[in-house]
Design a protein around this motif. Structure first.
Motif, mmCIF file in Angstrom:
data_model
loop_
_atom_site.group_PDB
_atom_site.id
_atom_site.type_symbol
_atom_site.label_atom_id
_atom_site.label_comp_id
_atom_site.label_asym_id
_atom_site.label_seq_id
_atom_site.Cartn_x
_atom_site.Cartn_y
_atom_site.Cartn_z
ATOM 1 N N TYR A 179 0.830 -1.206 0.000
ATOM 2 C CA TYR A 179 0.000 0.000 0.000
ATOM 3 C C TYR A 179 0.863 1.253 0.000
ATOM 4 C CZ TYR A 179 -3.144 3.567 1.943
ATOM 5 O OH TYR A 179 -3.859 4.718 2.184
ATOM 6 N N ASP A 231 -8.273 1.162 -6.461
ATOM 7 C CA ASP A 231 -9.210 0.389 -7.280
ATOM 8 C C ASP A 231 -8.474 -0.688 -8.077
ATOM 9 O OD1 ASP A 231 -11.404 1.756 -6.399
ATOM 10 O OD2 ASP A 231 -11.583 3.051 -8.156
ATOM 11 N N ASN A 245 -7.218 -3.396 -5.845
ATOM 12 C CA ASN A 245 -8.308 -4.270 -5.402
ATOM 13 C C ASN A 245 -8.619 -5.362 -6.419
ATOM 14 O OD1 ASN A 245 -8.835 -3.232 -2.842
ATOM 15 N ND2 ASN A 245 -10.219 -1.661 -3.629
ATOM 16 N N LEU A 246 -8.341 -5.110 -7.690
ATOM 17 C CA LEU A 246 -8.540 -6.154 -8.696
ATOM 18 C C LEU A 246 -7.628 -7.346 -8.404
ATOM 19 C CD1 LEU A 246 -8.773 -3.995 -11.960
ATOM 20 C CD2 LEU A 246 -10.650 -5.010 -10.650
ATOM 21 N N ARG A 278 -6.341 -8.016 -5.446
ATOM 22 C CA ARG A 278 -6.777 -8.600 -4.170
ATOM 23 C C ARG A 278 -8.017 -9.475 -4.364
ATOM 24 N NH1 ARG A 278 -4.687 -7.226 0.405
ATOM 25 N NH2 ARG A 278 -6.629 -7.482 1.592
ATOM 26 N N ALA A 279 -8.922 -9.055 -5.237
ATOM 27 C CA ALA A 279 -10.119 -9.857 -5.496
ATOM 28 C C ALA A 279 -9.741 -11.198 -6.123
ATOM 29 C CB ALA A 279 -11.070 -9.092 -6.410
ATOM 30 N N LYS A 301 -8.953 -11.717 -1.459
ATOM 31 C CA LYS A 301 -8.648 -10.858 -0.317
ATOM 32 C C LYS A 301 -9.685 -9.738 -0.249
ATOM 33 C CE LYS A 301 -4.659 -12.882 0.617
ATOM 34 N NZ LYS A 301 -4.411 -13.602 1.888
ATOM 35 N N GLU A 310 -11.336 -6.121 -0.197
ATOM 36 C CA GLU A 310 -10.923 -4.895 -0.867
ATOM 37 C C GLU A 310 -10.595 -3.813 0.147
ATOM 38 O OE1 GLU A 310 -15.067 -2.428 -1.644
ATOM 39 O OE2 GLU A 310 -14.124 -3.503 -3.311
ATOM 40 N N ARG A 317 -10.722 0.281 1.059
ATOM 41 C CA ARG A 317 -11.453 1.506 0.779
ATOM 42 C C ARG A 317 -10.800 2.642 1.557
ATOM 43 N NH1 ARG A 317 -16.076 1.723 2.976
ATOM 44 N NH2 ARG A 317 -15.770 -0.064 4.362
ATOM 45 N N ARG A 340 -17.593 5.373 -6.378
ATOM 46 C CA ARG A 340 -16.628 4.485 -5.756
ATOM 47 C C ARG A 340 -17.194 3.709 -4.566
ATOM 48 N NH1 ARG A 340 -11.588 5.311 -7.849
ATOM 49 N NH2 ARG A 340 -11.354 7.198 -9.078
#
Length: 350
Positions: free
Chosen positions: A191, A243, A246-247, A249-250, A254, A256, A258, A348
């Motif tokens: 991150y 965002d 998160n793709l 992570r998905a 995992k 997401e 925010r 979002r």
């Protein structure tokens, strides 16, 4: 791994001197380049990196004194060690060379034993300075490093017009409780890598890391034409980066991430706080507190970016902004007008 040879640039208008000095330096194990005068040397140094300069004084077009003066004006050359090799006599000339930044002075003809010792000593000092620079860049932003180089270190601050951004990962405690500590540290490092890249690209500096929370300053120590615009653009890019993250992570199943982001703009006091032994670059003021309150308020109004009126006024010609209303924040005697970017929260959060 074989360590690369130190690169030495020899500057002398006398061809015989250049050849003999080059041979002596090469026999000591260094890589050698040559220039016939100061002008050519400055051109070479603008294109190639060198570790040390052996510099003659009396040369056509641009003499050694002029080279030393010119190098002081180029940040990348300020710390390049220079050993003057000259037949110019007189203590005044030696003093002038040292005063202009030369590391040492060797009279011609150059004694090979002294040359070896001076080269070794000067290059060792340069390696130490280079290591210190790497260490400083690891723990300070490039803007702070530049400020330290230009202004030096002194505790205290100065009033500046700036924008402050606070960001926080929503429900981070819940996320971290569901995974091993090592995985949480790796998540934070990923991150930080993404956020620091965005923040740096907009001229911001991270002044505080609080677990998953960041405090970012735009407009100091290096000024920005419109710090509010840079802060808002950075906030938008931070959301876009998350965002995309998160793709991945998905795909790994995992949860997401925010973000909540608060931005306030105005006068703050920025500078080095702490002690002579340990200090950090930071800022204080009502706007810092307000940015923190705005970030916390994003949870209440389900928005990801909130800003104060000064920020709104600085970006309203570039961004579509809408009012969230006037809010009483803890520590502020009067209600504060709060704004967000039109459509951002719905897009979002949806």
């Amino acid at each position: 791994m074989v360590e690369p040879k130190a690169r030495v640039l020899i500057v002398d208008d006398n061809r015989v001197n250049r050849l003999l000095l080059s041979r002596s330096v090469e026999m000591l194990g260094y890589a050698v380049s040559v220039a016939e005068n100061g002008r050519v040397a400055m051109e070479r140094m603008s294109k190639d990196a060198f570790d040390l300069l052996l510099l003659d004084i009396e040369m056509p077009e641009m003499d050694g004194f002029e080279v030393l003066e010119a190098m002081k004006l180029v940040p990348s050359l300020c710390d390049l060690p220079v050993i003057v090799t000259s037949s110019v006599e007189g203590i005044d000339n030696i003093v002038r060379c040292i005063g202009l930044g030369a590391e040492d002075y060797l009279p011609k003809p150059v004694n090979p034993v002294l040359l070896k010792a001076r080269l070794s000593s000067s290059l060792d000092k340069k390696r130490l300075r280079d290591e210190q620079k790497v260490l400083l860049r690891r723990f300070a932003t490039s803007e702070v490093v530049q400020d330290l180089h230009e202004q030096g270190f002194a505790l205290g601050g100065r009033r500046v017009h700036a924008s402050i951004l606070f960001s926080d990962i929503r429900d981070f405690t819940a996320i971290s409780e569901r995974q091993p500590p090592e995985e949480t540290i790796e998540l934070l490092n990923q991150y930080y890598t993404l956020m620091f890249e965005v923040i740096d690209s907009h001229g911001g500096i991270v002044t505080l890391m609080m677990g998953d929370g960041l405090m970012v300053l735009f407009g100091a120590p290096q000024p920005l034409v419109n710090p509010a615009a840079q802060a808002v653009a950075a906030a938008q890019d931070m959301l876009t980066m998350v965002d995309e993250f998160n793709l991945d992570r998905a795909a790994a199943k995992k949860p997401e991430l925010r973000l909540g982001i608060g931005i306030a703009t105005g006068e703050v006091v920025a500078g080095y706080a702490g002690t002579q032994a340990r200090a950090t670059y930071t800022c204080i003021g009502d706007k810092v507190n307000l940015a923190s309150r705005l970030e916390a308020h994003t949870k209440i109004v389900a928005a990801q970016i909130l800003m104060d009126e000064d920020t709104k006024n600085a970006v309203m010609t570039q961004q579509s902004v809408e009012s969230v209303g006037r809010v009483f924040f803890n520590g502020f005697s009067n209600p504060v007008a709060v704004y967000t970017l039109t459509g951002l929260a719905q897009t979002r959060q949806g």
